[in-house]
Write a protein that holds these residues in place. Structure first.
Motif, PDB file in Angstrom:
ATOM      1  N   LYS A   1       0.829  -1.208   0.000  1.00  0.00           N
ATOM      2  CA  LYS A   1       0.000   0.000   0.000  1.00  0.00           C
ATOM      3  C   LYS A   1       0.862   1.256   0.000  1.00  0.00           C
ATOM      4  O   LYS A   1       0.433   2.314  -0.451  1.00  0.00           O
ATOM      5  CB  LYS A   1      -0.916   0.007   1.238  1.00  0.00           C
ATOM      6  N   GLN A   2       2.087   1.137   0.549  1.00  0.00           N
ATOM      7  CA  GLN A   2       2.988   2.273   0.596  1.00  0.00           C
ATOM      8  C   GLN A   2       3.814   2.392  -0.688  1.00  0.00           C
ATOM      9  O   GLN A   2       4.655   3.278  -0.802  1.00  0.00           O
ATOM     10  CB  GLN A   2       3.924   2.124   1.796  1.00  0.00           C
ATOM     11  N   LYS A   3       3.611   1.484  -1.638  1.00  0.00           N
ATOM     12  CA  LYS A   3       4.449   1.466  -2.838  1.00  0.00           C
ATOM     13  C   LYS A   3       3.638   1.718  -4.110  1.00  0.00           C
ATOM     14  O   LYS A   3       4.073   1.385  -5.193  1.00  0.00           O
ATOM     15  CB  LYS A   3       5.166   0.119  -2.944  1.00  0.00           C
ATOM     16  N   LEU A   4       2.456   2.288  -3.947  1.00  0.00           N
ATOM     17  CA  LEU A   4       1.623   2.563  -5.112  1.00  0.00           C
ATOM     18  C   LEU A   4       1.975   3.942  -5.675  1.00  0.00           C
ATOM     19  O   LEU A   4       1.113   4.783  -5.923  1.00  0.00           O
ATOM     20  CB  LEU A   4       0.138   2.484  -4.731  1.00  0.00           C
ATOM     21  N   ASN A   5       3.270   4.191  -5.825  1.00  0.00           N
ATOM     22  CA  ASN A   5       3.741   5.466  -6.339  1.00  0.00           C
ATOM     23  C   ASN A   5       3.466   5.581  -7.837  1.00  0.00           C
ATOM     24  O   ASN A   5       3.362   4.586  -8.541  1.00  0.00           O
ATOM     25  CB  ASN A   5       5.241   5.628  -6.082  1.00  0.00           C
ATOM     26  N   MET A   6       3.412   6.807  -8.288  1.00  0.00           N
ATOM     27  CA  MET A   6       3.179   7.028  -9.703  1.00  0.00           C
ATOM     28  C   MET A   6       4.519   7.174 -10.436  1.00  0.00           C
ATOM     29  O   MET A   6       5.581   7.236  -9.828  1.00  0.00           O
ATOM     30  CB  MET A   6       2.326   8.278  -9.909  1.00  0.00           C
ATOM     31  N   ALA A   7       4.455   7.252 -11.754  1.00  0.00           N
ATOM     32  CA  ALA A   7       5.660   7.368 -12.571  1.00  0.00           C
ATOM     33  C   ALA A   7       6.387   8.678 -12.286  1.00  0.00           C
ATOM     34  O   ALA A   7       5.804   9.660 -11.835  1.00  0.00           O
ATOM     35  CB  ALA A   7       5.283   7.283 -14.048  1.00  0.00           C
ATOM     36  N   SER A   8       7.697   8.667 -12.545  1.00  0.00           N
ATOM     37  CA  SER A   8       8.543   9.832 -12.310  1.00  0.00           C
ATOM     38  C   SER A   8       9.158  10.282 -13.631  1.00  0.00           C
ATOM     39  O   SER A   8       9.575   9.455 -14.450  1.00  0.00           O
ATOM     40  CB  SER A   8       9.642   9.487 -11.308  1.00  0.00           C
ATOM     41  N   ALA A   9       9.264  11.581 -13.820  1.00  0.00           N
ATOM     42  CA  ALA A   9       9.754  12.114 -15.088  1.00  0.00           C
ATOM     43  C   ALA A   9      11.263  11.954 -15.246  1.00  0.00           C
ATOM     44  O   ALA A   9      11.776  11.946 -16.369  1.00  0.00           O
ATOM     45  CB  ALA A   9       9.379  13.589 -15.207  1.00  0.00           C
ATOM     46  N   ASP A  10      11.996  11.831 -14.146  1.00  0.00           N
ATOM     47  CA  ASP A  10      13.452  11.836 -14.227  1.00  0.00           C
ATOM     48  C   ASP A  10      14.088  10.488 -13.909  1.00  0.00           C
ATOM     49  O   ASP A  10      15.295  10.410 -13.671  1.00  0.00           O
ATOM     50  CB  ASP A  10      14.034  12.909 -13.298  1.00  0.00           C
TER      51      ASP A  10
END
Length: 490
Positions: A248-257
Motif C-alpha cells: 500500500k505504501q508502494k503505489l507510487n506514480m511514474a517519475s519524469a526523471d
C-alpha cells in the motif's frame, strides 16, 4: 566469539497483524549475533505468499529467511514448519516441513481434529532448532487475543508457554487506539497467559518519544507490565517486508526523471521481494499498479509471481491490464515475466490436476511462444546460473509447480549442469522462473541499459548487512536491552 551464557528463548507477539513483529524479530536476531550469541528465528505457522527456498530445496516463509540472514545463518524449515499460502479467499496451500501437503479451506485447516498432531510437529522443529542455536527468537502471528482461535493456537502464547519464552507484546501506535489495543489485548488473556508477557514494545512512534512519557506510564499502570521500548517510525532502514500489506505504501506514480518500472498488482501476487533491490536503485522508480493508464507510463512492465496464475490471468484480461501490457510490448517497452508472470506471457496455462484452481485452463497473453502445464510436484531450489551472455555467476531460487515449454528453445538462464530456464524473445521481452533474478546487479544493468547510461553497482549482500546493523542500532537506542536480557536469564 560465542558466549557461554545460556539464555531462554524470547518471543515477540502482537496486538494485531502488521505491527512490526517480523522486523523487530530480525533486529533482535542481529543484536544477539552482535553480542556473541548464536540466535535462530522461529515462527510455528506463517501465512504468506512471500516464500523462499532453503539450501536443501524446501520452502519456508520469506520473513524467516530474512531473520536467519540477520542472524548470520542458513535458513531451514525448522524455522517455519507450517506455511499457509492463500490460493483464494477461503483456501490455502499447506506447506509442512517445506513441502506442500495439499490445499485446504480455512474451515478444514482450523478444525480441532489434527491440531494436536500439527502442534507436535511444530514442537519437534522447535526442539531441534533449540538444540543447535541459542537464543531462539520466536515470532507470533496476528493478534494473541483472538478468542475464537485461541483453543486451536499453535503459534502464539501456547508456543510461548511450550518454549518457556520471555514474551513481549508489540503494538503499532501509528494506527491509533494504542491504549485500547494494549489494554484490551491484556484484559482478554487468562491469568497464566498474562504472566508470560514480560513487557510491551510500542512501534512506529513519530516525533519526540519523550512527549509520550505520560502515556507510557498510563499503559504500564493499565497493563501491569513495563513498556520496555518506544521504537520510532523509520523509512530509511530497508528490511524486506513479509506481507503485501506493505505494498500500500508502494503505489507510487511514474517519475519524469527516472526509469519507470511498473509491477502489475495481481490479486494473488507472490514473492514481491523479487523487486526489493530494484526499489532501492537510485536510477529507478518502481510502482505497483493495476491501472492501464499507469502501465502506459512505464518504461518497463513486470508481471510478477502469482499463487493462482490462471485466475489472476483471467482477472487481468477482464480489468484491462492484459491489454495494457500487450500494448506496452507492441510499443517497444520492456516486458518481463517472473514465475507466474512468465506463464501469463505465454500462449496457454493448463492445470489438469487443479493444483491452483478449479478452472482447468486459460489462454495467456500470447506474447511468448510457450505453454505451461501445472504439475502436482513443486520445484523448490536455490540455483546459481548464467544470464544470457553475461560471464558473471548469478544467484536465485525457484518455487513453482509449472512446467513451461516451447517448440524452439530460447533460454534466458543457463545452469552449470546443462539445464536451462526461461524464454528470451528479445532484449526487451523475456520470462523466467527464477525468483531473486533482479537481486543480481549485472542483470539489473542489462534490464536498464536501453533507458539509462548510468551504472549502479551495489553489493546487495553488503547493503542488506548494513541495514540489519542499522536496525540493531536503532533498537538498542530505544529499548531497555538490559531488562530484556534479565528476563531471558535461565
Amino acid at each position: 566469539m560465542e558466549k557461554k551464557v545460556v539464555l531462554k528463548p524470547i518471543m515477540f507477539v502482537g496486538t494485531s497483524s502488521d505491527v512490526g513483529k517480523s522486523v523487530i524479530t530480525a533486529g533482535f536476531c542481529r543484536i544477539f549475533k552482535q553480542d556473541g550469541f548464536s540466535p535462530a528465528p522461529f515462527k510455528a505457522q506463517n501465512m504468506s505468499l512471500n516464500s523462499f527456498a532453503t539450501p536443501e530445496g524446501f520452502e519456508i516463509g520469506r520473513a524467516q529467511a530474512v531473520q536467519a540472514e540477520a542472524a548470520g545463518i542458513p535458513c531451514h524449515t525448522d524455522m517455519n514448519p507450517v506455511l499457509l499460502k492463500p490460493t483464494s479467499d477461503s483456501s490455502s496451500q499447506v506447506v509442512l516441513q517445506g513441502k506442500p501437503v495439499g490445499n485446504m479451506s480455512a474451515r478444514d485447516y482450523f478444525k480441532a481434529e489434527g491440531r494436536e498432531k500439527l502442534f507436535q510437529e511444530v514442537c519437534v522443529s522447535f526442539n531441534r532448532l533449540a538444540s543447535k542455536y541459542s537464543p531462539i527468537v520466536l515470532e507470533g502471528a496476528g493478534s494473541i487475543s483472538e478468542l475464537n482461535l485461541k483453543h486451536r493456537d499453535i503459534t502464539n502464547l501456547r508456543m510461548a508457554r511450550e518454549a518457556n519464552a520471555a514474551t513481549f507484546l508489540v503494538t503499532d501506535i501509528e494506527r491509533g487506539g494504542v491504549f485500547a489495543s494494549l489494554y484490551g489485548t491484556m484484559a482478554l488473556l487468562e491469568p497464566e497467559e498474562r504472566a508470560l508477557i514480560k513487557g510491551i514494545i510500542i512501534n512506529k512512534f513519530r516525533g519526540d518519544s519523550s512527549l509520550f512519557d505520560e502515556g507510557r506510564a498510563m499503559i504500564e499502570k493499565l497493563c501491569g507490565v513495563p513498556v520496555v521500548g518506544v521504537l520510532p517510525y523509520f523509512k530509511d532502514i530497508v528490511i524486506e517486508e513479509e506481507d503485501s500489506v506493505s505494498l500500500k505504501q508502494k503505489l507510487n506514480m511514474a517519475s519524469a526523471d527516472k526509469v519507470n518500472v511498473a509491477i502489475i498488482l495481481l490479486n494473488r501476487l507472490s514473492n514481491f521481494t523479487d523487486f526489493s533491490r530494484l526499489e532501492n536503485d537510485p536510477r529507478v522508480r518502481v510502482y505497483y499498479t493495476k491501472e492501464p493508464e499507469e502501465i502506459a507510463k512505464a518504461d518497463i512492465v513486470i508481471l510478477p509471481g502469482s499463487k493462482n496464475t490462471i485466475e489472476d490471468t483471467i482477472a487481468i484480461k477482464n480489468n484491462g491490464v492484459a491489454q495494457a501490457v500487450t500494448l506496452a510490448f507492441k510499443n517497444g517497452k520492456t516486458v518481463v515475466g517472473i514465475c507466474g508472470g512468465y506463464q501469463m506471457l505465454g500462449e496457454l496455462i493448463d492445470d489438469p490436476y487443479q493444483v491452483e484452481s478449479s478452472i482447468g485452463s486459460t489462454s495467456g497473453l500470447g506474447i511468448l511462444p510457450v505453454k505451461t502445464i501445472l504439475r502436482e510436484e513443486k520445484i523448490t531450489k536455490q540455483s546459481s546460473f548464467r544470464f544470457r551472455n553475461l560471464d558473471t555467476e548469478c544467484l536465485g531460487y525457484e518455487i513453482h509447480m509449472g512446467e513451461t515449454s516451447a517448440e524452439i528453445e530460447s533460454p534466458v538462464n543457463f545452469y552449470r549442469d546443462g539445464r536451462h530456464d526461461g524464454y528470451f524473445l528479445n532484449e526487451r521481452c523475456w520470462g523466467t522462473y527464477m525468483h531473486g533474478i533482479l537481486d543480481n546487479g549485472d542483470i539489473i544493468n542489462h534490464l536498464l541499459k536501453p533507458y539509462t547510461n548510468l551504472e549502479n553497482i551495489i553489493d546487495y549482500k553488503e547493503f542488506k548487512d548494513q541495514q540489519y546493523n542499522r536496525l540493531a542500532d536503532l533498537i538498542r537506542q530505544h529499548v531497555d536491552l538490559d531488562y530484556i536480557y534479565q528476563t531471558m536469564e535461565s
